[in-house]
Design an enzyme around this catalytic site. Structure first.
Site, PDB file in Angstrom:
ATOM      1  CD1 TRP A 271      -2.119  -1.873   1.588  1.00 46.90           C
ATOM      2  CD2 TRP A 271      -3.006  -0.897  -0.773  1.00 46.90           C
ATOM      3  NE1 TRP A 271      -3.568  -3.010   1.120  1.00 46.90           N
ATOM      4  CE2 TRP A 271      -4.172  -2.544   0.642  1.00 46.90           C
ATOM      5  CE3 TRP A 271      -2.899   0.302  -1.103  1.00 46.90           C
ATOM      6  CZ2 TRP A 271      -4.638  -2.272  -1.129  1.00 46.90           C
ATOM      7  CZ3 TRP A 271      -4.329  -0.370  -2.119  1.00 46.90           C
ATOM      8  CH2 TRP A 271      -5.033  -1.696  -1.564  1.00 46.90           C
TER       9      TRP A 271
ATOM     10  CG  ASP B  70      -3.487   3.851   3.898  1.00 47.50           C
ATOM     11  OD1 ASP B  70      -4.098   3.610   4.713  1.00 47.50           O
ATOM     12  OD2 ASP B  70      -3.411   3.194   2.746  1.00 47.50           O
TER      13      ASP B  70
ATOM     14  CE  LYS C 264      -8.462  -2.831   3.501  1.00 46.92           C
ATOM     15  NZ  LYS C 264      -8.251  -2.051   2.837  1.00 46.92           N
TER      16      LYS C 264
END
Ligand SMILES: *Cc1c(COP(=O)(O)O)cnc(C)c1O
Length: 361
Positions: free
Chosen positions: A102, A172, A196
């Site tokens: 990511w 993040d 999530k």
């Protein structure tokens, strides 16, 4: 069919009481005679729910008043582009720590807009370890330092915010937000896609220190891309993802009922430790991540005989343990054990792993 134990990395499990509440609310919500999905985002009922959700999130995370909380669309991926566009001028450099897939994507998007510097990259360890902070090459005067506290695919989590740069820290937190208390004042921006640990896909939360809303770059942006404009418009420049926002609010109340983030941290750490300890005490299962950086939320593991992977997944599914397949870039298995994945789910997984090993090792 009965509900399964869902170890999906995202969209991920939601708490059953939240699903039950949605079901009860659906046809005629709050005496409006319609569902929340059919109601104006400017109605007093929706505004009430939106404000309560923000208040509950602020309470859960102890978000100081000098931070704005935005409820946006576009996913964490859209933030990869909005961050450099909003926070850095055309001649400024943005710093990135890369500890997995990511973080790598985040730099790639930033590169399209600004000069980027990768302060360190965990690629040498195949992203199973984090380079020593003493070796990070930060840019003096960088617009910000971005990192990924929890790399969802590799299962690498940085448990404390790094203190290596004077630049505002941008995190993040898509797969770790709300899993434990964090000191928000250490960050310039915290952002997370909802799917999530917050709620349904389609909602993205951005927590931003208000002084960053004054950075000049924003003045030149179309309003819909500007954090300052979203903050000024109460995240309602256009129609927000109302259903996802409402569900996020239900999840925040559920978290408060569980005892807040201190209790969630205890539960989450316990779940992760039981899983890692079973893996470490077995010659059949292995986790490649450096012990100090193992994720509480995403636990990748491999079998000593990868030819048994398909059997493992099929037999797990047959006993109601689903979505354990590792990301295609890593292989093996991955158990995502977010807030809504209970102790009971982890115990069922441990029992299954033990049985499978006894029969097949
Ligand atoms: C899932 C995830 C993303 C991508 O989120 P989208 O909402 O699909 O854009 C980004 N970063 C991390 C750490 C993630 O876990």
């Amino acid at each position: 069919m009965a509900r399964v134990f869902n170890f999906s990395a995202g969209p991920a499990a939601l708490p059953l009481p939240v699903l039950d509440q949605i079901k009860a609310d659906l046809p005629e919500w709050l005496g409006t005679g319609m569902s929340v999905m059919e109601l104006s985002h400017r109605s007093k009922e929706f505004i009430g729910v939106a404000e309560q959700a923000e208040a509950d999130l602020r309470e859960l995370m102890a978000i100081p008043d000098d931070y704005a909380v935005l409820f946006l669309q576009g996913g964490a991926t859209q933030q990869f582009a909005l961050l450099p566009a909003n926070l850095a001028g055309p001649d400024q450099t943005v710093d990135y720590l890369v500890t997995g897939a990511w973080g790598k994507k985040a730099v790639k998007e930033a590169k399209a807009l600004r000069a980027t510097n990768v302060v360190a990259d965990g690629g040498d360890s195949s992203y199973t370890d984090v380079p020593d902070p003493a070796s990070w090459q930060c840019t003096p005067g960088a617009a910000y330092l971005h990192y990924t506290p929890n790399e969802t695919i590799g299962g690498v989590e940085i448990h404390e915010p790094p203190a290596v740069s004077d630049a505002p820290l941008v995190a993040d937190m898509s797969s770790t937000i709300l899993s434990r208390p964090v000191d928000v004042s250490r960050f310039g921006v915290i952002y997370a896609g909802a799917q999530k640990n917050i709620g349904p896909a389609g909602l993205t939360i951005v927590i931003i220190r208000r002084d960053l809303l004054e950075r000049e770059a924003q003045a030149d942006l179309p309003r819909i891309l500007s954090y300052a404009a979203h903050a000024e418009g109460g995240s309602m420049l256009n129609t927000p993802p109302t259903f996802a926002w409402y569900v996020a609010g239900l999840v925040f109340s559920w978290l408060k009922e569980q005892g807040g983030l201190v209790q969630m941290a205890r539960t989450n750490q316990g779940k992760a430790e039981r899983l890692y300890s079973a893996i470490d005490n077995s010659d059949f299962y292995a986790n490649p991540v450096a012990v100090g950086y193992r994720s509480w939320m995403n636990v990748p593991f491999t079998l000593a005989r990868p030819e048994l992977d398909a059997d493992f997944l099929a037999e797990a599914k047959a006993v109601g343990l689903t979505n354990l397949k590792g990301h295609r870039s890593v292989g093996g298995m991955r158990a995502s054990i977010y807030n809504a994945v209970s102790d009971e789910a982890v115990d069922a997984l441990l029992a299954f792993m033990k049985d499978f090993e006894a029969q097949r090792a």
